[in-house]
Design an enzyme around this catalytic site. Structure first.
Site: not given
Lengths: 693, 693
Positions: B143, B145, B167, B178, B397, B428, B517, B546
């Site tokens: 989300k 990117t 955020r 992460k 979240a 999320f 992808f 991307w």
């Protein structure tokens, strides 16, 4: 043609001053920097004799902010708010910083890049002045206000380039009992709320770095307790796209372990086990977590009680953030590389076989350097009269050395230039802050002080002369309000004399600054100044900065200027190669006036361990009460005939000192029933803050 | 003559554009701001009809940064480092900020003052775009990117004013598992290390504020346990120079207690007792301490074990800083005053008689506002293509609402102007982040979204279509690498369809963004787009941000622009005055697809208590797994036929929501055996950081 220098010329005045262009100089490039009306010229000069010296001292064109002191003196926040600070980029330009050396944080504070040191490395340093104090009452005797008043006088009134270097205060006391630390009255750093709150985030960065180490320690112990050597190795050195590689931080660990291999597949089973197991002894972890809050309930805690931590509980505690070893490192590092190396050397505990375990063993040292990359840059602010101040680092004055940063002092010494002044402050009385300044900070920096300013008050002198107990919160006994020459004389002949002698041990001239309160009488003031000079002070003068700002410190500024022109014969108190116990004994006898020291069995064992580990050549950082020259807070004046008990000895290997504990030191203050925060408020319409002081 | 406006004219082009000076306008003052080559004129205009509308939309003169994407795509840090960000003051000027509205923090980030809202209050808002996602795999579906790629396409390629609102990431995950959160590939916020590290200190400010409350709670309990009413009263309302006065914060407490007196001497003994004793029940304290570090050993701890705390030990714990209620408040406040009021309303626990105890009762609420005064200003940064981004707030979240701040969105909507776009992201899947965005954030802000962008990946759709388990660290099963149209179709007809329907419940059009992808086939991509449109999406397009940056998101930008031109019929899912259980049931049935809810006895008791306390009119913030529309993480697709169990119900009164717990929520992540920090390092010579991603 050997060096480049940058000189600033005013626009419209392109007639180059003849002193700047002697034979051998040539203009390379002139670029107008439009926003300032200044033209910057790069000239190539030849480095020859007198010429270069003349060129290098440039009095600042500092626009000072006018003060019109009121009587009675208003509250600190009212005084601070009544003055509009200069934009920090203007201040930076006035003191010779280039725009690319500045990183503004809002309007009134900016970080200064260390590249400045490289640009000015041929510039001679200014005069280096240390402000220390006699043994204080629990109320404090005003070293910070003297420091600020002195630079206000030097810069704004005598027009001598000068910088104050101050410690960043902890937010704990700001919201607890003590309040802020931006000075007071007409000698303050402004805006005082910026100074007292987050500043540019250095203490927050320290907290984050410190607590990442703590999290790494406990998580690692858990993973070692629940995994086989093979599982640990597979996770620590994972196969990424079919290739297994050690990270640089892991190769450093292998080297320390004497395993000179770089191919993970080539390690023997025993080498794998040695590599993957730090084998920390939970009872010998010395690393604590920190918060920058007075949170007494975190002094002693048990962690790991959730079921997810599989019963790996242990007792530990939190310290106030400024007590973190990382803060001491920030204060002592003299470059980014030095800081990074120190961060990697920090010892967090001992393995079950007695080996020290470092942050590098935990794999976390690179991340610490990343978290601290901005914190290493000092923060530029200004006094009420618009003169420059560096705020940087604020290590705890008990278990650490309680002085602001080496880097801020070094940057400031270059910026003020040969005939300028840098005034830096040491925490607590001269027996503690000044001794550590000389033996620890000056050893780390290579800098040599020119003058010590020793701050005294009639109040503290009366206490040392035999006056009744002074305590925070209680009204002052009448001896402190009425004239009492005999108490004053007693204090001068005991504590003041001794503190002057301590400075002379290091070969540095002393100017006594008497911080005048409104209850002090002329006769008392004169008596202090007279006895101080009899005791060997180069000069002794009353200071009225609190009520008058820099103008009230003119005499002090003149006395300091005069003393700084004399030769200083600085020497360390002890040779760094002396045995640990000998170094402690030297401080106890020569500085505190003790007959001897007495080492507890625990202290002796620790000294033996540090000798084995090769830590014996570190300086000593005494953790002792600041309320007496001795270890007994109620012994005022200049006690003699005592033996200093050394309860325990600890080490901060990254910061680079051994710290003996004399008595019990609290590293986490508490909150009283009615903390300062009760009065602290924000008006959402005007954004004005009330209740900070 | 009714209003002032500031317009910017280029120097040397003083021919005033005719659209700006209609009858009724007059130039008041023109001032050159030399550094930019821009002349700033203040003109007085009359507010009439069409004229004002034309004047207000001004396409930015944004200098975009050129991208030359490489194949194969380099690492995130290499891409970030290869692009030189514009100076933040230049970016600020390009998007219409005035110099006095900016507070730079270094070169590449700046806080923006809220006074902007006042200056532009007559300016119409831009289009408001929410990026949400289908139910993700544990790897995340991109989300962030998509959000960044979309604004790069809108601003840098379609030349439409647009802002991304993101955020601020927690440092815990950055050093844990992460990694960072600045986007990835050619869709990033730069410099990514500034974004991922301290930023402008907001999370540190939250940590400081949160922990000051915690320290105040325990210290107060200790003081109440060890002092008489009289001693407490004497300390809480001390005599200063002979006068005793309540502080404003104490007067507020007296009012809440129904004691309408302002003279401390007039309180009865009973009133004194009521006033001085918060009488907190140690077993009912809901306030936890926080750190911004993944420190699992702090999940459950015992505090107060030092002898100085006199046996007042209790069990408590630390959360990750972003889980603090103060973070949720920062994200929901719409002014400094609103934030201050919310901070004062926070409930930290319950008294022994069952009354809620607030931060204002503790006397600490003013200090909290002071600590948070800078954090309330959003931080301006930029994308790889030089388009503007606000980074502000990052509430957890789970137990909070997981959306960036109301204020950043509001500022951005004014800056982009009527035909511009603000793209904001909800955490999320759409069942959680988007539902909370609509029902909590939009309710607090009054803002209404125009379009939802729903991010899907072929990978996640295959999982929902019945593909094997996907988990972090394990290699992807071959179903996810080879073409498999039947799995894709299954995922589209279950989860994607349901998430589109959820957005339609709120009356907002949906554009599906398929984050492509390299393993995705043409047939798979076409199938997703086709089914998405059949399921009611306004459009569905593949995105290549991307690998290509904004150019790869052009189709998405066009689709969003098109969808935003249509009418949106936004409506809330439930009326705020519905009983708490009914609101929970509505979400469970309409959003999650549950048959019903089942309240545990604890949940029922809490709901009754909140009803008694007058908290029933708050929105609901569900704490549920994000890995399934249901409460069962392994139920993929669009589960039906289940009853949602509500284990407990809690409340964040300051933030302003009730949060039911569905299952167990961890509010403190842990560190793995080899955390990210092993690879994070700093080169002290170049100051370059490695290992952040």
């Amino acid at each position: 043609m050997q060096a480049d220098a940058v000189v600033l010329l005013e626009e419209g005045n392109m007639d180059v001053p003849p002193t700047w262009f002697r034979p051998g100089a040539a203009v390379i490039r002139c670029e107008p920097t439009l926003e300032s009306g200044i033209v910057e010229c790069i000239v190539t000069i030849s480095l020859r004799g007198r010429w270069i010296q003349e060129q290098q001292y440039r009095p600042w064109r500092l626009r000072s902010l006018k003060l019109q002191p009121l009587m009675p003196v208003p509250s600190d926040i009212e005084i601070s708010r009544a003055q509009i600070p200069k934009p920090v980029d203007q201040l930076a330009q006035e003191v010779g910083l280039l725009p690319e050396e500045l990183e503004a944080y809002g309007r009134s504070k900016a970080k200064v890049r260390l590249s400045l040191l490289e640009r000015l490395h041929t510039q001679p340093d200014g005069k280096y002045i240390l402000v220390a104090g006699i043994t204080p009452t629990p109320l404090g005797e005003g070293k910070s206000t003297v420091t600020i008043g002195l630079v206000q006088a030097l810069s704004a009134h005598l027009k001598l380039n000068s910088f104050a270097c101050l410690r960043q205060p902890s937010q704990g006391p700001t919201f607890g009992v003590k309040g802020g630390a931006a000075g007071g009255g007409y000698a303050q750093v402004i805006p005082m709320e910026e100074f007292n709150l987050h500043l540019t985030g250095d203490i927050h960065a320290i907290t984050a770095a410190n607590n990442l180490v703590a999290a790494a320690i406990d998580a690692r112990m858990l993973h070692e307790a629940t995994q086989s050597d093979k599982a640990l190795f597979n996770r620590l050195v994972p196969s990424v796209n079919g290739v297994r590689r050690f990270s640089p931080i892991q190769i450093s660990r292998l080297h320390r372990l004497g395993i000179n291999k770089t191919d993970p597949a080539s390690l023997t089973q025993e080498e794998v086990s040695t590599f993957v197991r730090l084998d920390l002894d939970p009872s010998k972890i010395t690393w604590q977590r920190v918060v920058d809050t007075n949170d007494r309930f975190l002094r002693k805690i048990t962690v790991g009680q959730a079921s997810t931590e599989k019963g790996q509980i242990r007792e530990t505690g939190f310290d106030i953030a400024v007590a973190s070893e990382i803060m001491a490192i920030l204060a002592l590092a003299d470059s980014l590389e030095d800081m990074k190396n120190r961060l990697a050397r920090m010892v967090v505990g001992t393995s079950r076989s007695g080996q020290p375990v470092t942050t590098e063993d935990l794999g976390v040292s690179g991340a610490l350097a990343v978290l601290m990359k901005d914190a290493i840059k000092p923060t530029l602010m200004q006094t009420l009269e618009g003169t420059p101040v560096f705020v940087h680092a604020g290590p705890f004055a008990n278990i650490a050395h309680g002085n602001s940063s080496v880097l801020a002092d070094k940057l400031a010494l270059k910026l003020v230039g040969r005939d300028g002044f840098v005034v830096t402050e040491a925490g607590f009385g001269a027996d503690i802050g000044m001794e550590k300044f000389f033996n620890i900070k000056c050893r780390a920096s290579g800098l040599r002080p020119n003058v010590v300013v020793l701050v005294a008050t009639v109040r503290a002198l009366k206490m040392h002369g035999g006056g009744p107990n002074v305590s925070a919160g209680a009204p002052l006994p009448k001896e402190y309000i009425d004239e009492n020459l005999s108490l004053v004389s007693g204090g001068c002949h005991s504590n003041l004399r001794k503190q002057i002698q301590i400075a002379h041990l290091f070969g540095v001239p002393v100017v006594v600054a008497l911080n005048v309160f409104k209850t002090d009488t002329e006769a008392e003031i004169d008596l202090v100044c007279q006895i101080a000079k009899e005791c060997g002070a180069s000069d002794a003068v009353p200071c009225h900065h609190w009520a008058q700002g820099g103008r009230g410190s003119l005499k002090l500024a003149q006395a300091v200027n005069e003393a700084a022109s004399r030769a200083s014969n600085f020497q360390f108190l002890y040779n760094i190669e002396m045995p640990i116990a000998e170094k402690i004994r030297t401080i106890a006898q020569k500085v505190y006036g003790a007959d001897d020291i007495e080492l507890s069995p625990a202290a002796k064992a620790k000294i033996n361990y540090y000798n084995q580990q090769g830590y014996s050549s570190l300086p000593i950082c005494m953790a002792k009460t600041h309320l007496s020259l001795s270890h007994m807070p109620d012994k005022k004046g200049a006690p003699t005939g005592f033996v200093l008990p050394i309860r325990d000895v600890r080490a901060s290997i990254g910061a680079g000192f051994i710290y003996p504990l004399v008595g019990t030191m609290s590293t986490m203050p508490g909150l009283p029933t009615r903390p300062c925060f009760y009065d602290i408020d924000l008006d959402p319409a005007t954004e004005e803050i009330t209740g900070l002081f």
